[in-house]
Motif scaffolding. Sequence first.
Motif, PDB file in Angstrom:
ATOM      1  N   ASN A   9      11.760   9.890  -8.456  1.00  0.00           N
ATOM      2  CA  ASN A   9      11.474  11.302  -8.178  1.00  0.00           C
ATOM      3  C   ASN A   9      11.851  11.730  -6.771  1.00  0.00           C
ATOM      4  O   ASN A   9      11.990  12.924  -6.507  1.00  0.00           O
ATOM      5  N   ALA A  10      12.007  10.776  -5.872  1.00  0.00           N
ATOM      6  CA  ALA A  10      12.400  11.107  -4.501  1.00  0.00           C
ATOM      7  C   ALA A  10      13.080   9.898  -3.887  1.00  0.00           C
ATOM      8  O   ALA A  10      12.717   8.755  -4.176  1.00  0.00           O
ATOM      9  N   LEU A  11      14.061  10.157  -3.042  1.00  0.00           N
ATOM     10  CA  LEU A  11      14.745   9.087  -2.336  1.00  0.00           C
ATOM     11  C   LEU A  11      14.199   8.982  -0.926  1.00  0.00           C
ATOM     12  O   LEU A  11      14.133   9.984  -0.205  1.00  0.00           O
ATOM     13  N   PRO A  12      13.807   7.809  -0.499  1.00  0.00           N
ATOM     14  CA  PRO A  12      13.332   7.661   0.874  1.00  0.00           C
ATOM     15  C   PRO A  12      14.494   7.728   1.854  1.00  0.00           C
ATOM     16  O   PRO A  12      15.666   7.558   1.489  1.00  0.00           O
ATOM     17  N   ALA A  13      14.176   7.965   3.087  1.00  0.00           N
ATOM     18  CA  ALA A  13      15.209   8.020   4.123  1.00  0.00           C
ATOM     19  C   ALA A  13      15.973   6.705   4.171  1.00  0.00           C
ATOM     20  O   ALA A  13      15.391   5.620   4.069  1.00  0.00           O
ATOM     21  N   GLY A  14      17.270   6.814   4.303  1.00  0.00           N
ATOM     22  CA  GLY A  14      18.100   5.614   4.420  1.00  0.00           C
ATOM     23  C   GLY A  14      18.690   5.133   3.120  1.00  0.00           C
ATOM     24  O   GLY A  14      19.631   4.337   3.120  1.00  0.00           O
ATOM     25  N   ALA A  15      18.151   5.581   1.990  1.00  0.00           N
ATOM     26  CA  ALA A  15      18.696   5.170   0.695  1.00  0.00           C
ATOM     27  C   ALA A  15      20.001   5.920   0.447  1.00  0.00           C
ATOM     28  O   ALA A  15      20.178   7.045   0.893  1.00  0.00           O
ATOM     29  N   ALA A  16      20.918   5.263  -0.258  1.00  0.00           N
ATOM     30  CA  ALA A  16      22.174   5.895  -0.649  1.00  0.00           C
ATOM     31  C   ALA A  16      22.384   5.564  -2.117  1.00  0.00           C
ATOM     32  O   ALA A  16      23.004   4.562  -2.457  1.00  0.00           O
ATOM     33  N   SER A  17      21.836   6.369  -3.000  1.00  0.00           N
ATOM     34  CA  SER A  17      21.782   6.012  -4.418  1.00  0.00           C
ATOM     35  C   SER A  17      23.158   6.104  -5.064  1.00  0.00           C
ATOM     36  O   SER A  17      23.839   7.130  -4.990  1.00  0.00           O
ATOM     37  N   ILE A  18      23.548   4.996  -5.709  1.00  0.00           N
ATOM     38  CA  ILE A  18      24.860   4.914  -6.343  1.00  0.00           C
ATOM     39  C   ILE A  18      24.745   4.178  -7.672  1.00  0.00           C
ATOM     40  O   ILE A  18      23.815   3.391  -7.891  1.00  0.00           O
ATOM     41  N   ALA A  19      25.703   4.444  -8.552  1.00  0.00           N
ATOM     42  CA  ALA A  19      25.892   3.664  -9.769  1.00  0.00           C
ATOM     43  C   ALA A  19      27.200   2.914  -9.600  1.00  0.00           C
ATOM     44  O   ALA A  19      28.235   3.515  -9.296  1.00  0.00           O
ATOM     45  N   ASP A  30       0.839  -1.210   0.000  1.00  0.00           N
ATOM     46  CA  ASP A  30       0.000   0.000   0.000  1.00  0.00           C
ATOM     47  C   ASP A  30       0.871   1.257   0.000  1.00  0.00           C
ATOM     48  O   ASP A  30       0.552   2.243  -0.675  1.00  0.00           O
ATOM     49  N   TRP A  31       1.966   1.234   0.756  1.00  0.00           N
ATOM     50  CA  TRP A  31       2.863   2.389   0.749  1.00  0.00           C
ATOM     51  C   TRP A  31       3.513   2.552  -0.618  1.00  0.00           C
ATOM     52  O   TRP A  31       3.640   3.668  -1.125  1.00  0.00           O
ATOM     53  N   LEU A  32       3.919   1.436  -1.222  1.00  0.00           N
ATOM     54  CA  LEU A  32       4.559   1.510  -2.537  1.00  0.00           C
ATOM     55  C   LEU A  32       3.609   2.068  -3.587  1.00  0.00           C
ATOM     56  O   LEU A  32       4.045   2.715  -4.548  1.00  0.00           O
ATOM     57  N   LYS A  33       2.308   1.829  -3.435  1.00  0.00           N
ATOM     58  CA  LYS A  33       1.333   2.347  -4.405  1.00  0.00           C
ATOM     59  C   LYS A  33       0.929   3.779  -4.096  1.00  0.00           C
ATOM     60  O   LYS A  33       0.289   4.435  -4.923  1.00  0.00           O
ATOM     61  N   GLY A  34       1.284   4.260  -2.911  1.00  0.00           N
ATOM     62  CA  GLY A  34       0.941   5.621  -2.535  1.00  0.00           C
ATOM     63  C   GLY A  34       1.920   6.628  -3.095  1.00  0.00           C
ATOM     64  O   GLY A  34       2.900   6.283  -3.763  1.00  0.00           O
ATOM     65  N   PRO A  35       1.684   7.916  -2.825  1.00  0.00           N
ATOM     66  CA  PRO A  35       2.519   8.978  -3.415  1.00  0.00           C
ATOM     67  C   PRO A  35       4.002   8.836  -3.109  1.00  0.00           C
ATOM     68  O   PRO A  35       4.845   9.005  -3.997  1.00  0.00           O
ATOM     69  N   GLU A  36       4.355   8.504  -1.867  1.00  0.00           N
ATOM     70  CA  GLU A  36       5.772   8.378  -1.520  1.00  0.00           C
ATOM     71  C   GLU A  36       6.401   7.171  -2.210  1.00  0.00           C
ATOM     72  O   GLU A  36       7.548   7.233  -2.687  1.00  0.00           O
ATOM     73  N   GLY A  37       5.646   6.072  -2.279  1.00  0.00           N
ATOM     74  CA  GLY A  37       6.166   4.888  -2.938  1.00  0.00           C
ATOM     75  C   GLY A  37       6.365   5.098  -4.422  1.00  0.00           C
ATOM     76  O   GLY A  37       7.392   4.695  -4.991  1.00  0.00           O
ATOM     77  N   VAL A  38       5.402   5.729  -5.075  1.00  0.00           N
ATOM     78  CA  VAL A  38       5.516   6.004  -6.505  1.00  0.00           C
ATOM     79  C   VAL A  38       6.701   6.928  -6.770  1.00  0.00           C
ATOM     80  O   VAL A  38       7.432   6.758  -7.754  1.00  0.00           O
ATOM     81  N   ALA A  39       6.899   7.899  -5.893  1.00  0.00           N
ATOM     82  CA  ALA A  39       8.042   8.808  -6.043  1.00  0.00           C
ATOM     83  C   ALA A  39       9.355   8.036  -5.976  1.00  0.00           C
ATOM     84  O   ALA A  39      10.294   8.303  -6.736  1.00  0.00           O
ATOM     85  N   MET A  40       9.438   7.044  -5.079  1.00  0.00           N
ATOM     86  CA  MET A  40      10.662   6.248  -4.993  1.00  0.00           C
ATOM     87  C   MET A  40      10.819   5.367  -6.217  1.00  0.00           C
ATOM     88  O   MET A  40      11.903   5.298  -6.823  1.00  0.00           O
ATOM     89  N   LEU A  41       9.761   4.677  -6.624  1.00  0.00           N
ATOM     90  CA  LEU A  41       9.840   3.727  -7.742  1.00  0.00           C
ATOM     91  C   LEU A  41      10.125   4.410  -9.064  1.00  0.00           C
ATOM     92  O   LEU A  41      10.630   3.775 -10.000  1.00  0.00           O
ATOM     93  N   SER A  42       9.828   5.687  -9.164  1.00  0.00           N
ATOM     94  CA  SER A  42      10.084   6.430 -10.400  1.00  0.00           C
ATOM     95  C   SER A  42      11.404   7.180 -10.369  1.00  0.00           C
ATOM     96  O   SER A  42      11.867   7.693 -11.386  1.00  0.00           O
TER      97      SER A  42
END
Length: 489
Positions: free
Chosen positions: A61-71, A47-59
């Motif tokens: 558009n936003a990084l959730p707390a604790g993520a450390a985005s790297i290539a 349910d969270w993943l389908k909500g606004p914050e989840g969609v923002a992460m999956l796309s």
Amino acid sequence: MNPIAFDNSYARLPERFYAAVAPTAVAAPRVIRLNEPLASRLGLDPDWLKGPEGVAMLSGNALPAGAASIATAYAGHQFGGFSPQLGDGRAILLGEVIDRNGRRHDIQLKGAGPTPFSRRGDGRAALGPVLREYIVSEAMAALGVPTTRALAAVLTGEAVRRETLLPGAVLTRVASSHIRIGTFQFFAARGDVEALRLLADHVIARHYPACAGEGRHLALLEAVIAAQAALVAQWMTIGFIHGVMNTDNMSIAGETIDYGPCAFMDAYHPTTVFSSIDERGRYAYANQPPIARWNLTRFAETLLPLLDDDIDKAVPIAQAALDRFDPQFQAHLIAGFRRKLGLATEEAEDVELIKALLDAMQQGEADFTLVFRRLSEAPTEEGADACRSLFGDPAAFDAWEGRWRQRLSREQASTDARREAMLHANPLFIPRNHLIEAAIEAAVERDDLGPFETLLAVLARPFEAQPGREDHARPPEMHERVLATFCGT
């Protein structure tokens, strides 16, 4: 509230292992598929993943707390030629989650924008390749093959330019890790022995803890060889062709990774190739075992400084480990085909029996998947007619069937038990190329995800007969045949 507890063990390695980079925001993200059972298994809230914050992460558009985005950085042999720097050109690792069983999984966005490794690429993904990877990776999981998984597919609301303008999308991929043979090659090419040791020890701690201790790096080499031998044998028993077995597309964790121009065979032929870029058949169906060994040899080369300070002593140590690949692979392959033929015991003549069937299938241009499935459904001689009808030259099948019946007569299992075992070893449904292409065309051209959803539902139960879905089991008609598959870049 952020219900995802990210850890970032790879990001704690030295900075030369990766580039810190944020995903590029997209205009109008829309989740078109969320893998809710996988999300729940990972301990994530659908349910969270389908909500606004989840969609923002999956796309992205936003990084959730604790993520450390790297290539991540890696190199690789591509069609035999070495590229010293490749890296994640359109994939961004958000971090790692630990599932309910204590296992660690990468969460990665594929198609999330350019990175320092993009090499002039746009870093984006078109909808078609995202759907292809979603379909095939989830089908492989249902077939019991170690694989990366698809957590979500998101439309970005933006177009990407390939030959034409296509709808853009982002795939959220889940993997035990994204560490590849090419990751080791990246540091070996630079003579960075310290990084090789750090990487090897990280892999041991994460994937092969039983290898820890004295002699751990040789144990790691042996473990990776064993995992790949088992994996490629599974590919062969289901007619899967990876299509682009570069060293940067071979996971150290022993999972199938990077579904680009992959495909499943229809009519059996050992030289079958679908990949449009594999012009010489380097990665043809029958070439996959020797290519796996070739790739593992490149991996062994990277570990030589860790096996012994004296390279002349390290080489025979590595060679002895590599020499175990062929017998391990053959053992897994023969065991897999024995299960497909209903053989619970072992006889020396079984290898020739299996080869004779494959030769007859090649001669008769018989469908790989349906031959074995119909043998499963033919516990009596009268029931073999449906299998016989698949062969353009039934005489070859007739000669083989007599040998098979004689072999079965020496088995102890009852007919019903053997039939049940064979039905669980031989899928009825595979992701056939023409069905994948039809699902992609409907989604891309008509914004119709119905065929995609139907195909996913059928492939989730590959070993079960599904009344009303018989069309998903048949081979393609002549006009439906897909002769070439393509990378998504």
